[in-house]
Write a protein that holds these residues in place. Structure first.
Motif, short mmCIF file in Angstrom:
data_model
loop_
_atom_site.label_atom_id
_atom_site.label_comp_id
_atom_site.label_asym_id
_atom_site.label_seq_id
_atom_site.Cartn_x
_atom_site.Cartn_y
_atom_site.Cartn_z
N MET A 1 -18.30 31.41 -31.73
CA MET A 1 -17.99 30.78 -30.45
C MET A 1 -19.18 29.83 -30.11
O MET A 1 -20.34 30.02 -30.00
N LYS A 2 -18.98 28.63 -30.00
CA LYS A 2 -19.88 27.49 -29.73
C LYS A 2 -20.11 27.66 -28.12
O LYS A 2 -19.22 27.91 -27.37
N THR A 134 -7.41 24.36 -23.25
CA THR A 134 -8.48 25.24 -22.62
C THR A 134 -8.91 25.87 -23.89
O THR A 134 -9.78 26.83 -23.49
N ASN A 135 -8.84 25.67 -25.12
CA ASN A 135 -9.57 25.99 -26.36
C ASN A 135 -10.80 24.99 -26.49
O ASN A 135 -11.52 24.70 -25.96
N GLU A 136 -10.46 24.17 -27.74
CA GLU A 136 -11.39 23.40 -28.25
C GLU A 136 -11.50 22.09 -27.53
O GLU A 136 -12.70 21.40 -27.21
N GLU A 395 -12.14 35.06 -28.04
CA GLU A 395 -11.80 34.16 -29.38
C GLU A 395 -11.73 32.71 -29.01
O GLU A 395 -11.35 31.97 -29.78
N SER A 396 -12.19 32.32 -27.82
CA SER A 396 -12.31 30.93 -27.11
C SER A 396 -13.36 30.29 -27.80
O SER A 396 -14.25 30.68 -28.14
N GLN A 397 -13.07 28.78 -28.15
CA GLN A 397 -14.00 28.14 -28.93
C GLN A 397 -14.46 27.09 -27.60
O GLN A 397 -15.02 26.18 -27.83
#
Length: 405
Positions: A1-2, A134-136, A395-397
Motif C-alpha cells: 500500500m502506498k 476512495t481507493n486510488e 487493502e486500500s491503495q
C-alpha cells in the motif's frame, strides 16, 4: 500500500489548527452546490429528486446554520466530465461554494472532485458508484457516502455464487464506473472459486443491447452480470427478457440496480432478481416516515441515492454548526469523528480514506403476488455489516492514510 510520509493524525491536527484560526462561516452563508444528471441516463437515479432530498435536509435543519443562511446552486452535468468540472470551478471561483453534493456519473465525479480538491472545498458523493473514488483516487477533500461497486459486487455476486452461479459473463458500461464494477466483480467471483468466461463493453449510454445480450447467451455462462446503471440497466434487462435469457437457464445479476429501475420495468420482468442496496424505504418506521414525506414532494418513493444525499447533507450541516466554520478540513474532521445515526444509517463511520462505512442489504425482488402495493418491491434477505460490505481498509491503495503498525 502506498503511504504518505505524514501520518493521518498529523494531517488531522494540522488541519484543525489551521481551521481554528479561521473558525467562521465565510461570506456569512453556507453555500452548497448540487451537481447531477438532471436530464439524461441517470436522471431518475438522482436528478431533480436528489435536489429535493437536499432541500428537505436544509428545511429540516431550519434553513440556517448558527444564524447564517444556507444557499444552494444546482446544475445539470449532462454526464460530461468537462461540463461537471467547469461548473464546479465556476461555483468555487465566482460563488465561493463550500460543499458540492449529488455527483452521479463516476467519470464526472473524478473530474469534478479534482477541482474541489484544488479549490480547498469539500465534496459529498452520494450518487457515484466507482470504488476507486476512495481507493486510488481518494483525497481529503471528498467523502463517498451511499454505496460503491465493491459493496455491490461483494453482496450480489456472493449471493449468486452461493446459488450455483460459478461461470460469469460481464456486460460493462465503457467508462470509469463500469470498469471499476467489472474489476470488483472479477475479484469476488475468482476469490470464491468461480470464473469469468467473457466480457463485453458497451458505449455509455446505449439504447440497443441486442448484440451484447447475444454474446452473453453465446458464452454459455451460468450468470450474465450487468455492470451498468440507470437507463442502460433497464434497457439491458428488457432486452434480456425479450431474448429469454433466464428462460434458457442463465441467471441475471443486476449489479447496480435501483428502486426506480425495478418500478419502471415492473415485477413481471424483475421478479426474483437479487441485488444489493444501501437503503430501502420500507425497513422501519423511521425510513417509512421520511420516504412518505419525500413521496409527497416528488411523486414517487425514494431509492438509496436521495436518502444518501439527505443523510450526507444533514451530517455536514451538523458539523458546520458544531465547529462554527465552513472550512473544508475543519468540517471534515468533525464529520469523521461523529458517528452517522439517522434514517439512512446507524453507527455509520467515515474512514480516513473517505469511505462512509454502513450496513448494506441483500434484497430479492418480490413477485407480483407477493407485492402489496406499487412500491412494495423488495424483500430484505439479509443485512451485510458495513465492515464486511466495503473494501477492507488494509487493502486500500489510498495514499492519505497513516502507516499501520
Amino acid at each position: 500500500m502506498k503511504m504518505l510520509k505524514k501520518t493521518a493524525a498529523a494531517i488531522l491536527v494540522s488541519s484543525m489548527i489551521a481551521g481554528a484560526a479561521q473558525a467562521e462561516i465565510s461570506n456569512d452563508e453556507v453555500r452548497i452546490g448540487y451537481l447531477a444528471d438532471m436530464s439524461g441516463t441517470y436522471r431518475d437515479l438522482s436528478g431533480p429528486g436528489g435536489l429535493q432530498a437536499l432541500q428537505m435536509a436544509i428545511e429540516d435543519f431550519g434553513g440556517t446554520v448558527n444564524g447564517k443562511k444556507i444557499v444552494t446552486f444546482n446544475a445539470d452535468d449532462l454526464n460530461k466530465p468537462d461540463v461537471g468540472a467547469n461548473t464546479v470551478r465556476q461555483w468555487i471561483d465566482e460563488r465561493n461554494v463550500d460543499m458540492v453534493t449529488g455527483m452521479v456519473a463516476s467519470s464526472v465525479v473524478l473530474a469534478a472532485a479534482k477541482v474541489v480538491e484544488q479549490g480547498g472545498k469539500l465534496a459529498l458523493i452520494s450518487g457515484a458508484a466507482a470504488s476507486s473514488i476512495t481507493n486510488e483516487y481518494c483525497a481529503p477533500s471528498h467523502i463517498h457516502w451511499t454505496y460503491d461497486t465493491f459493496a455491490l459486487a461483494n453482496g450480489t455476486a456472493n449471493a449468486v455464487l452461493k446459488d450455483g452461479g460459478k461461470s460469469w459473463f460481464i456486460l460493462t458500461a465503457d467508462y470509469a464506473f463500469g470498469h471499476a464494477m467489472e474489476n470488483d466483480i472479477k475479484k469476488v467471483v475468482e476469490a470464491e472459486g468461480g470464473s469469468v468466461v467473457g466480457t463485453v463493453r458497451h458505449p455509455f449510454p446505449s439504447s440497443d443491447f441486442s448484440s451484447y445480450i447475444l454474446q452473453a447467451q453465446g458464452s454459455g455462462a451460468d450468470v450474465v452480470a450487468l455492470a451498468n446503471a440507470g437507463a442502460d440497466t433497464v434497457n439491458s434487462l428488457k432486452t434480456a427478457s425479450e431474448f429469454g435469457v433466464t428462460q434458457s437457464g442463465q441467471k441475471l445479476a443486476g449489479m447496480v440496480v435501483f428502486l426506480n429501475d425495478i418500478h419502471a420495468m415492473g415485477l413481471d420482468v424483475t421478479q426474483g432478481l437479487m441485488l444489493t442496496t444501501g437503503w430501502y424505504w420500507d425497513m422501519n418506521e423511521e425510513t417509512r416516515a421520511w420516504a412518505k414525506r419525500y413521496e409527497e414532494r416528488v411523486g414517487r418513493m425514494p431509492g438509496m441515492v436521495p436518502a444518501g444525499i439527505y443523510s450526507a447533507t444533514m451530517h455536514y450541516l451538523n458539523a458546520v454548526k458544531e465547529t462554527g466554520s465552513d472550512d473544508a478540513q475543519v468540517v471534515r474532521a468533525q464529520m469523521a469523528k461523529t458517528p452517522v445515526n439517522d434514517m439512512f444509517a446507524k453507527n455509520g463511520k467515515i474512514r480516513e480514506d473517505g469511505r462512509m462505512v454502513h450496513d448494506m442489504y441483500l434484497v430479492k425482488v418480490k413477485t407480483p403476488a407477493e407485492s402489496k402495493g406499487e412500491w412494495d418491491l423488495y424483500e430484505v434477505v439479509s443485512t451485510i455489516p458495513g465492515d464486511e460490505a466495503f473494501r477492507p481498509i488494509g487493502e486500500s491503495q489510498c495514499q492519505q492514510m497513516a502507516p499501520k503498525g
